[in-house]
Scaffold this active site. Structure first.
Site, mmCIF file in Angstrom:
data_model
loop_
_atom_site.group_PDB
_atom_site.id
_atom_site.type_symbol
_atom_site.label_atom_id
_atom_site.label_comp_id
_atom_site.label_asym_id
_atom_site.label_seq_id
_atom_site.Cartn_x
_atom_site.Cartn_y
_atom_site.Cartn_z
ATOM 1 N N LYS A 18 0.966 -1.451 0.282
ATOM 2 C CA LYS A 18 0.201 0.038 0.000
ATOM 3 C C LYS A 18 1.272 1.086 0.070
ATOM 4 O O LYS A 18 2.466 1.036 1.184
ATOM 5 C CB LYS A 18 -0.856 -0.230 1.496
ATOM 6 C CG LYS A 18 -2.462 1.116 1.026
ATOM 7 C CD LYS A 18 -3.049 0.101 0.689
ATOM 8 C CE LYS A 18 -4.452 1.255 0.742
ATOM 9 N NZ LYS A 18 -6.334 0.155 0.325
HETATM 10 N N1 LIG Z 1 -11.657 2.113 -4.370
HETATM 11 C C1 LIG Z 1 -10.858 0.978 -4.544
HETATM 12 O O1 LIG Z 1 -10.906 0.218 -5.161
HETATM 13 C C2 LIG Z 1 -10.669 0.373 -3.143
HETATM 14 C C3 LIG Z 1 -10.954 0.647 -2.030
HETATM 15 N N2 LIG Z 1 -11.244 0.535 -0.752
HETATM 16 C C4 LIG Z 1 -11.527 1.204 0.530
HETATM 17 O O2 LIG Z 1 -13.057 1.327 0.626
HETATM 18 C C5 LIG Z 1 -12.753 3.079 1.247
HETATM 19 C C6 LIG Z 1 -13.583 3.964 0.478
HETATM 20 O O3 LIG Z 1 -12.427 4.266 -1.078
HETATM 21 P P1 LIG Z 1 -13.485 4.923 -2.224
HETATM 22 O O4 LIG Z 1 -14.463 4.780 -2.009
HETATM 23 O O5 LIG Z 1 -12.237 4.675 -2.896
HETATM 24 O O6 LIG Z 1 -12.467 6.473 -1.702
HETATM 25 P P2 LIG Z 1 -13.062 7.465 -2.479
HETATM 26 O O7 LIG Z 1 -12.135 8.441 -2.710
HETATM 27 O O8 LIG Z 1 -13.850 7.648 -4.181
HETATM 28 O O9 LIG Z 1 -14.668 7.675 -0.909
HETATM 29 C C7 LIG Z 1 -13.980 7.964 -0.023
HETATM 30 C C8 LIG Z 1 -16.081 8.464 0.354
HETATM 31 O O10 LIG Z 1 -15.757 8.352 2.073
HETATM 32 C C9 LIG Z 1 -15.753 9.098 2.991
HETATM 33 N N3 LIG Z 1 -15.332 10.127 3.402
HETATM 34 C C10 LIG Z 1 -14.593 10.076 3.719
HETATM 35 N N4 LIG Z 1 -13.610 10.837 5.051
HETATM 36 C C11 LIG Z 1 -14.972 10.216 5.840
HETATM 37 C C12 LIG Z 1 -15.834 11.226 7.703
HETATM 38 N N5 LIG Z 1 -14.912 11.403 7.821
HETATM 39 N N6 LIG Z 1 -16.896 10.337 7.240
HETATM 40 C C13 LIG Z 1 -18.022 9.573 6.516
HETATM 41 N N7 LIG Z 1 -17.341 10.191 5.642
HETATM 42 C C14 LIG Z 1 -16.580 10.271 4.940
HETATM 43 C C15 LIG Z 1 -15.672 10.415 1.566
HETATM 44 O O11 LIG Z 1 -16.556 12.285 1.339
HETATM 45 C C16 LIG Z 1 -16.442 10.162 0.183
HETATM 46 O O12 LIG Z 1 -17.747 9.577 0.237
HETATM 47 C C17 LIG Z 1 -11.710 3.400 1.876
HETATM 48 O O13 LIG Z 1 -11.072 2.510 3.299
HETATM 49 C C18 LIG Z 1 -11.084 2.698 1.286
HETATM 50 O O14 LIG Z 1 -9.412 1.653 1.230
HETATM 51 C C19 LIG Z 1 -11.117 -0.570 -0.402
HETATM 52 C C20 LIG Z 1 -10.527 -1.562 -1.649
HETATM 53 C C21 LIG Z 1 -10.900 -1.597 -3.072
HETATM 54 O O1 LIG Z 2 -6.937 -3.139 -6.963
HETATM 55 C C1 LIG Z 2 -5.370 -2.935 -6.015
HETATM 56 O O2 LIG Z 2 -4.702 -3.378 -6.644
HETATM 57 C C2 LIG Z 2 -5.596 -2.527 -5.435
HETATM 58 C C3 LIG Z 2 -7.503 -2.159 -4.521
HETATM 59 C C4 LIG Z 2 -6.809 -1.755 -2.416
HETATM 60 O O3 LIG Z 2 -6.333 -0.681 -2.195
HETATM 61 C C5 LIG Z 2 -7.061 -2.715 -1.962
HETATM 62 O O4 LIG Z 2 -8.307 -3.306 -1.950
HETATM 63 O O5 LIG Z 2 -7.870 -1.513 -0.774
#
Ligand SMILES: NC(=O)C1=CN([C@@H]2O[C@H](COP(=O)(O)OP(=O)(O)OC[C@H]3O[C@@H](n4cnc5c(N)ncnc54)[C@H](O)[C@@H]3O)[C@@H](O)[C@H]2O)C=CC1
Ligand SMILES: O=C(O)CCC(=O)C(=O)O
Length: 429
Positions: free
Chosen positions: A119
């Site tokens: 990461k």
């Molecule tokens: N993007 C991906 O493919 C993956 C993401 N994740 C995890 O999913 C989670 C979200 O990631 P994404 O959707 O990609 O990020 P993103 O940046 O697209 O969205 C993050 C969301 O969380 C909200 N947020 C941030 N701080 C907050 C708070 N204090 N209270 C409430 N809401 C809050 C933001 O407003 C936004 O809606 C993270 O934990 C990330 O590590 C896990 C696996 C893969």
């Molecule tokens: O797509 C990837 O390689 C990793 C996505 C990721 O950061 C996660 O699963 O938390």
């Protein structure tokens, strides 16, 4: 300013609390008694393989020089190259990136992908910087970590506040430094650069697939189910839309701008448009605002935390009334909260299983880049669904065999695979 700043910090951010890496270590300790003779190797999981901290000096648009701290952590590479996203957030710490890298090792092994865990992150609030500044910061960060990443070494991808454009800059910078276009160095790229169809939606789609399986297992019809979602970005927004399209009622959504509620169900398509136009859910049409804390006490069938770590903690777990929690975020539940929720009989689909759809389609993207042969979106979604179902059933099988939670079961399955690889590789050069 976010309404969340006015509330007490989650317990995991309190000084003296274990922090994300401490939470991960506790999860490993909890699973060690189930590892049998592999337990001899468990120390492997308790230290990252490689940690890089980099200084990122950049000239800002106004001519001043700023320095940012960046990280890339490779937790374990026993089963294949490191794999994991890059996060841009003002609260990024080394402890957090170490934990996120370790959860990637567990996730990749739980779904049986041929990857280790890694990461990265930069301590920055990207909202305060122009696109040109973010491009310079991303390129400098990529050059600084360039010696340890690569298509056979460690493959970054998007995470919080990074996206396909960030990956395009990373891929271009790495390729310039190598003197050869190297599409397989990152995943989550734009389609025009060898990205995969379906990757943008993959994590939310995986949450939907395993969330639906968990609902079935618990006798909850998805049609008409009440769902609350925290985080309405890539993961939460996609999961909410897919459940909405399947007939569920998304009754509350919380993001960094506020919490919106409608007991009859929010119009998710309108909400997505509102977020695109305004940057957050606050003030969404046909919704009433709630304060941030009220969100956790809502009577709901499925709760999807899809924002950041440590959101469900001992201060709010007792009030949660969901029947199922599907962890879209990484590390949203502290171990203390996990115990409280398990005692209450709430069924939890853990992060390392629930949000594995993203890295699964990243794996497909990596494979497609190597063969330069690209699959259709239907093929990708069908393969993703198959792999998520297989992983869910096999983890549920381990849970039944040992009479443990799905989290413990996922860790047992994953840690056993990682340590078996460690053992058969041997130790000596
Ligand atoms: N993007 C991906 O493919 C993956 C993401 N994740 C995890 O999913 C989670 C979200 O990631 P994404 O959707 O990609 O990020 P993103 O940046 O697209 O969205 C993050 C969301 O969380 C909200 N947020 C941030 N701080 C907050 C708070 N204090 N209270 C409430 N809401 C809050 C933001 O407003 C936004 O809606 C993270 O934990 C990330 O590590 C896990 C696996 C893969
Ligand atoms: O797509 C990837 O390689 C990793 C996505 C990721 O950061 C996660 O699963 O938390």
């Amino acid at each position: 300013m976010s309404q969340h700043n006015t509330h007490a910090l989650p317990s995991y951010l309190d000084p003296g609390h274990l922090g994300p890496w401490g939470i991960y270590l506790e999860q490993v300790d909890r699973v060690t008694p189930y590892l049998g003779r592999q337990a001899k190797w468990v120390e492997t999981l308790k230290r990252p393989k490689r940690v890089l901290i980099v200084d990122i000096p950049v000239e800002l648009d106004d001519g001043t020089i700023a320095h940012f701290e960046g990280y890339r952590v490779q937790h374990n590479v026993s089963r294949g190259p490191g794999k994991g996203g890059v996060r841009y957030h003002q609260d990024v710490t080394l402890s957090e990136v170490m934990a996120l890298a370790a959860w990637m090792s567990v996730k990749a092994a739980a779904v049986n992908l041929p990857f280790g865990g890694a990461k990265g992150g930069i301590r920055i609030d990207p909202r305060n910087y122009s696109r040109a500044e973010l491009e310079r910061i991303t390129r400098r960060y990529t050059s600084e970590i360039g010696s340890i990443i690569g298509p056979h070494k460690d493959i970054p991808a998007p995470d919080v506040n990074t996206n396909a454009q960030t990956m395009a800059w990373m891929m271009d910078t790495y390729s310039m430094n190598q003197g050869a276009t190297t599409t397989g160095v990152v995943t989550g790229k734009p389609i025009a650069l060898g990205g995969s169809l379906g990757r943008v939606e993959a994590t939310g789609r995986g949450v939907f697939v395993v969330g639906t399986a968990a609902a079935e297992q618990n006798g909850i019809p998805v049609e008409g189910a009440r769902i609350c979602v925290q985080g309405f970005g890539n993961v939460g927004g996609t999961a909410a839309r897919l459940f909405y399209e399947a007939g569920a009622k998304i009754v509350a959504v919380q993001d960094h701008t506020g919490t919106v509620h409608n007991a009859s169900g929010l119009d998710v398509l309108r909400l997505l448009k509102h977020v695109e136009e305004t940057g957050g859910v606050a003030g969404a049409p046909d919704s009433e605002p709630l304060n941030a804390d009220e969100f956790w006490g809502l009577d709901t069938d499925i709760l999807i935390p899809a924002a950041l770590e440590g959101q469900i903690h001992e201060g709010n777990a007792d009030r949660i009334r969901a029947r199922i929690i599907v962890e879209g975020a990484n590390g949203p539940t502290t171990p203390e909260a996990d115990d409280i929720l398990n005692d209450k009989g709430i069924f939890i689909v853990p992060d390392v299983l629930a949000n594995a759809g993203g890295v699964t389609v990243s794996y497909f993207e990596w494979v497609q880049d190597f063969s330069s042969f690209f699959w259709t979106e239907d093929e990708i979604n069908a393969r993703l669904e198959r792999m998520m179902h297989t992983a869910y059933s096999s983890v549920a099988g381990v849970a039944a065999q040992h009479k443990v939670s799905l989290r413990t079961a996922a860790f047992i399955a994953a840690c056993s695979r990682i340590l078996e690889a460690r053992e058969v590789r041997g130790l000596y050069p």
